[in-house]
Design a protein around this motif. Sequence first.
Motif, mmCIF file in Angstrom:
data_model
loop_
_atom_site.group_PDB
_atom_site.id
_atom_site.type_symbol
_atom_site.label_atom_id
_atom_site.label_comp_id
_atom_site.label_asym_id
_atom_site.label_seq_id
_atom_site.Cartn_x
_atom_site.Cartn_y
_atom_site.Cartn_z
ATOM 1 N N ASP A 110 -39.233 17.212 -42.746
ATOM 2 C CA ASP A 110 -39.438 17.677 -41.376
ATOM 3 C C ASP A 110 -39.623 16.471 -40.460
ATOM 4 O OD1 ASP A 110 -39.396 20.414 -42.058
ATOM 5 O OD2 ASP A 110 -41.491 20.321 -42.679
ATOM 6 N N VAL A 111 -38.884 16.434 -39.362
ATOM 7 C CA VAL A 111 -38.976 15.333 -38.411
ATOM 8 C C VAL A 111 -39.294 15.891 -37.023
ATOM 9 C CG1 VAL A 111 -37.796 13.395 -37.330
ATOM 10 C CG2 VAL A 111 -37.346 13.946 -39.728
ATOM 11 N N THR A 112 -40.321 15.330 -36.403
ATOM 12 C CA THR A 112 -40.755 15.758 -35.076
ATOM 13 C C THR A 112 -40.804 14.556 -34.151
ATOM 14 O OG1 THR A 112 -42.131 17.504 -36.040
ATOM 15 C CG2 THR A 112 -42.609 16.880 -33.761
ATOM 16 N N ILE A 113 -40.395 14.752 -32.908
ATOM 17 C CA ILE A 113 -40.537 13.727 -31.876
ATOM 18 C C ILE A 113 -41.555 14.219 -30.866
ATOM 19 C CG2 ILE A 113 -39.395 12.510 -29.982
ATOM 20 C CD1 ILE A 113 -36.817 12.614 -31.602
ATOM 21 N N ARG A 143 -37.996 10.532 -25.203
ATOM 22 C CA ARG A 143 -37.698 11.544 -26.225
ATOM 23 C C ARG A 143 -36.217 11.495 -26.598
ATOM 24 N NH1 ARG A 143 -39.813 15.495 -23.866
ATOM 25 N NH2 ARG A 143 -41.749 15.627 -25.050
ATOM 26 N N GLN A 144 -35.370 11.381 -25.609
ATOM 27 C CA GLN A 144 -33.939 11.294 -25.873
ATOM 28 C C GLN A 144 -33.589 10.000 -26.605
ATOM 29 O OE1 GLN A 144 -31.979 11.749 -22.095
ATOM 30 N NE2 GLN A 144 -32.352 13.963 -21.978
ATOM 31 N N ARG A 145 -34.285 8.933 -26.273
ATOM 32 C CA ARG A 145 -34.024 7.653 -26.932
ATOM 33 C C ARG A 145 -34.330 7.731 -28.421
ATOM 34 N NH1 ARG A 145 -36.516 1.745 -25.089
ATOM 35 N NH2 ARG A 145 -35.428 0.506 -26.684
ATOM 36 N N LEU A 205 -31.620 8.138 -32.183
ATOM 37 C CA LEU A 205 -31.697 7.249 -33.346
ATOM 38 C C LEU A 205 -31.704 8.008 -34.669
ATOM 39 C CD1 LEU A 205 -34.381 4.729 -32.030
ATOM 40 C CD2 LEU A 205 -31.933 4.292 -32.293
ATOM 41 N N LEU A 206 -32.032 9.288 -34.618
ATOM 42 C CA LEU A 206 -32.116 10.072 -35.846
ATOM 43 C C LEU A 206 -30.723 10.315 -36.408
ATOM 44 C CD1 LEU A 206 -34.787 12.713 -34.807
ATOM 45 C CD2 LEU A 206 -35.127 10.726 -36.281
ATOM 46 N N ARG A 207 -30.535 9.919 -37.666
ATOM 47 C CA ARG A 207 -29.237 10.071 -38.305
ATOM 48 C C ARG A 207 -29.391 10.669 -39.699
ATOM 49 N NH1 ARG A 207 -27.249 3.839 -37.220
ATOM 50 N NH2 ARG A 207 -27.423 3.845 -34.935
ATOM 51 N N PHE A 260 -43.845 9.123 -32.490
ATOM 52 C CA PHE A 260 -44.639 9.306 -31.280
ATOM 53 C C PHE A 260 -44.507 8.127 -30.333
ATOM 54 C CE2 PHE A 260 -48.811 8.322 -29.264
ATOM 55 C CZ PHE A 260 -48.734 9.275 -28.261
ATOM 56 N N HIS A 261 -44.260 8.450 -29.068
ATOM 57 C CA HIS A 261 -44.283 7.440 -28.014
ATOM 58 C C HIS A 261 -45.302 7.864 -26.969
ATOM 59 C CE1 HIS A 261 -43.149 4.536 -24.993
ATOM 60 N NE2 HIS A 261 -42.903 5.511 -24.138
ATOM 61 N N ASN A 262 -46.133 6.923 -26.568
ATOM 62 C CA ASN A 262 -47.155 7.195 -25.577
ATOM 63 C C ASN A 262 -46.784 6.549 -24.245
ATOM 64 O OD1 ASN A 262 -50.144 8.163 -25.208
ATOM 65 N ND2 ASN A 262 -50.063 6.160 -24.233
ATOM 66 N N VAL A 263 -46.703 7.362 -23.207
ATOM 67 C CA VAL A 263 -46.498 6.842 -21.857
ATOM 68 C C VAL A 263 -47.879 6.526 -21.304
ATOM 69 C CG1 VAL A 263 -45.591 7.313 -19.546
ATOM 70 C CG2 VAL A 263 -44.421 8.218 -21.567
ATOM 71 N N SER A 264 -48.186 5.254 -21.177
ATOM 72 C CA SER A 264 -49.549 4.839 -20.850
ATOM 73 C C SER A 264 -49.880 5.055 -19.383
ATOM 74 C CB SER A 264 -49.758 3.370 -21.211
ATOM 75 O OG SER A 264 -48.888 2.561 -20.447
#
Length: 290
Positions: free
Chosen positions: A74-77, A59-61, A65-67, A36-40
Amino acid sequence: MFQRALICTDFTDSMYRLAQFVPSLAGGGFKSLVFFHNVSVESGREIPREDPELLEKPRQRLQALLREVPSNIDVTIDVQMGRASESILRLAKQHQSDVIFLGTPTRTMLEEKLFGSTTARLAEKTGTPLMILRPQLVSTYTTAELELRCNHLFRYLLVPYDGSDGGKTLIKKIHHQVKTNPNSVLERVRLLWVIDENVRRELLGDNPMEQAQQELDKLQSELAALNLVVNTTIVEGSPIEEILKTAEMHDVGAIAACSRSIGGILKWSAPSLTREILRGSWHPVLFFPN
C-alpha cells in the motif's frame, strides 16, 4: 525488520527519490509506505488556511515518481501544511508507522544549537525508530545504486555494544523487531565492542578483552537463535572512529544506535556516543528512541 514506513521529504533532502524505488523497498520487507511532504509555515505564526494549489503541486510531484507499485504494498501520498515535527508525529500515529525515514545532513554541535533539528525534536517525542539518511549521499546515488540501497538497508546492521544499559536496550529492541516481524529481512548483525582508549586502565577491570568477549559470545547465541548470522569484533581505540571504520570495512547497511535517556538528547553539550553518531556518520543510522 519493519513493515510500515513513513518517508518524509522537503524536496531539498533527496528523500523524494525513494518514491521511485517502491519495488526495492517492498523487497526490503515493507507492506505499507507513506510519502509525506510538509509545507512549512513561519515560526510563531498560526497555521493558515490550506491552499489546495499549494498542496497539490508537491502531491503531483511525488505521484509522478511512483513506478510499478507492486500489488502487495500500500502506498499513500500525504501533503500537509504545518510544522514538520508535529505533522510527522501525527502521521506516524495515524498510519501506525514502525519506522520513520528522514534525510538529515551532518551537523556540528554549534549548527545544531543555532538551527535546531527536526530529527532531534522527533527523538524527544516519539518511540518510533528513525532511519536517518544523508541527503548529500542520496542525491549522488545512481538509479542502480539507490535501488540496491533501498533493498539492503535492513539486511546487515552494525551494532555498537559496550555492556551499558543503552547497549542492552538496543539489543532488546532489535531482538523484538525481528521476533515480532515474520517478514524481517535482517540477515546479519555485527556486534562491535570498543574498549575506550581514553578510559583509565584501572577502571576497565583486569581482563577487559576477555570480559567483553564472554558477554558478546552470550549475545551472539541469543541473536543466532533468531536465524541471524552474528559476528563479533573487539577493538581498543576511539569509539566513534572505530565504529565508522568498522561500518566502512564490513559494508553494513546501517549503524544501529539507541538513546539511553531521551530526555537529554537535545542537551548537545553533554557527551554522548549516540549523538556523535547521529551528528557525524555518513552511513545510514537506525536510531531507536527509548
